[in-house]
Design a protein around this motif. Structure first.
Motif, short mmCIF file in Angstrom:
data_model
loop_
_atom_site.label_atom_id
_atom_site.label_comp_id
_atom_site.label_asym_id
_atom_site.label_seq_id
_atom_site.Cartn_x
_atom_site.Cartn_y
_atom_site.Cartn_z
N LEU A 105 -56.20 26.07 -95.55
CA LEU A 105 -55.20 25.26 -96.26
C LEU A 105 -55.71 24.82 -97.62
O LEU A 105 -56.90 24.59 -97.81
CB LEU A 105 -54.82 24.03 -95.43
CG LEU A 105 -54.15 24.27 -94.09
CD1 LEU A 105 -53.74 22.95 -93.46
CD2 LEU A 105 -52.94 25.18 -94.23
N ASN A 158 -58.20 24.61 -90.05
CA ASN A 158 -57.38 24.40 -91.25
C ASN A 158 -58.11 24.71 -92.55
O ASN A 158 -57.65 24.31 -93.63
CB ASN A 158 -56.87 22.96 -91.26
CG ASN A 158 -55.86 22.69 -90.17
OD1 ASN A 158 -54.72 23.15 -90.23
ND2 ASN A 158 -56.28 21.94 -89.16
N ASN A 181 -50.29 26.48 -96.84
CA ASN A 181 -51.02 27.59 -96.22
C ASN A 181 -51.26 28.70 -97.23
O ASN A 181 -50.95 28.55 -98.42
CB ASN A 181 -50.27 28.10 -94.98
CG ASN A 181 -48.88 28.62 -95.31
OD1 ASN A 181 -48.58 28.98 -96.46
ND2 ASN A 181 -48.02 28.69 -94.31
#
Length: 236
Positions: free
Chosen positions: A93, A90, A149
């Motif tokens: 992000l 992630n 995102n």
């Protein structure tokens, strides 16, 4: 400063437990007429209370002590290998702290999450007014961590309350189609990182129930502390 010994508590009648099928539960609530501020809320959280909307509560079952308050010590927390992988997955992000989620974009994500992940729960079917009351900002302490995102699409939100000694993780919802990201895990890690940046000591994760599989993830953030017999005990 409000004296905790003078607070009025109101108890519910026994009702079916939301976590253990064979048991009834009783919940006590702080008098809703009491003026709550960050100091009082922090004190109550330190004694095992939680909030739902504008209500501060804790379990008070006569024959069961299964619900145990749990918090993570962010000063000594070290992510395990699985959590490190989650952080790497992630790293694209963007995490932004915002002051409101009363928008169509946020509610649409919430509704999708409830419909696909919790269709058997108390919040199904999702309703906008219940969403507002459940996740509303309270007492000037509530913030929302957005996860977006690289295309700036909203894929997750963590609702958190800023306490005097830490962060209380209230609720998290995310895009159920993003399973590979393990966004539930990432949301806890993001709140731990947020607490660290603010020099807070703890992230409160609500209640842990040993017999409830859905609660097992809470003990994976180590070291953690459990509130047992009116004291916080450390588990490594």
């Amino acid at each position: 400063m409000t004296d905790l010994n003078e607070l009025k508590l109101f108890a519910t009648t026994p009702h079916p437990c939301s976590y253990l099928d064979d048991r009834d539960a009783t919940t006590v609530f702080i008098d809703p007429e009491v003026g709550v501020d960050q100091n009082l809320y922090s004190q109550l959280t330190n004694y095992g209370f939680r909030r739902s909307g504008k209500h501060i509560y804790r379990p008070a079952c006569k024959t069961c002590q299964a619900c145990i308050p749990i918090r993570v010590d962010v000063e000594t927390f070290t992510p395990n290998r699985s959590q490190q992988r989650c952080l790497r997955k992630n790293k694209d992000l963007t995490v932004t702290v915002v002051s409101t989620i009363d928008t169509d974009e946020h509610y649409t994500l919430y509704a999708k999450y409830i419909e696909q992940r919790h269709s058997d729960g108390d919040m199904y079917p999702p309703k906008r007014d219940e969403y507002r009351s459940f996740l509303s900002a309270q007492w000037g302490v509530t913030k929302y961590l957005e996860f977006r995102n690289s295309e700036n699409s909203l894929i997750g939100v963590a609702v958190a309350d800023q306490l005097e000694n830490g962060i209380s993780a209230v609720y998290t919802f995310f895009d159920p189609n993003e399973q590979k990201r393990s966004l539930g895990v990432y949301a806890v890690l993001a709140q731990i990182e947020w607490a660290q940046k603010q020099s807070n000591r703890y992230v409160y994760l609500g209640y842990w129930i040993k017999e409830c599989q859905k609660m097992s993830y809470k003990t994976l953030y180590k070291p953690f502390e459990l509130f047992i017999n009116n004291q916080w005990l450390t588990f490594i």
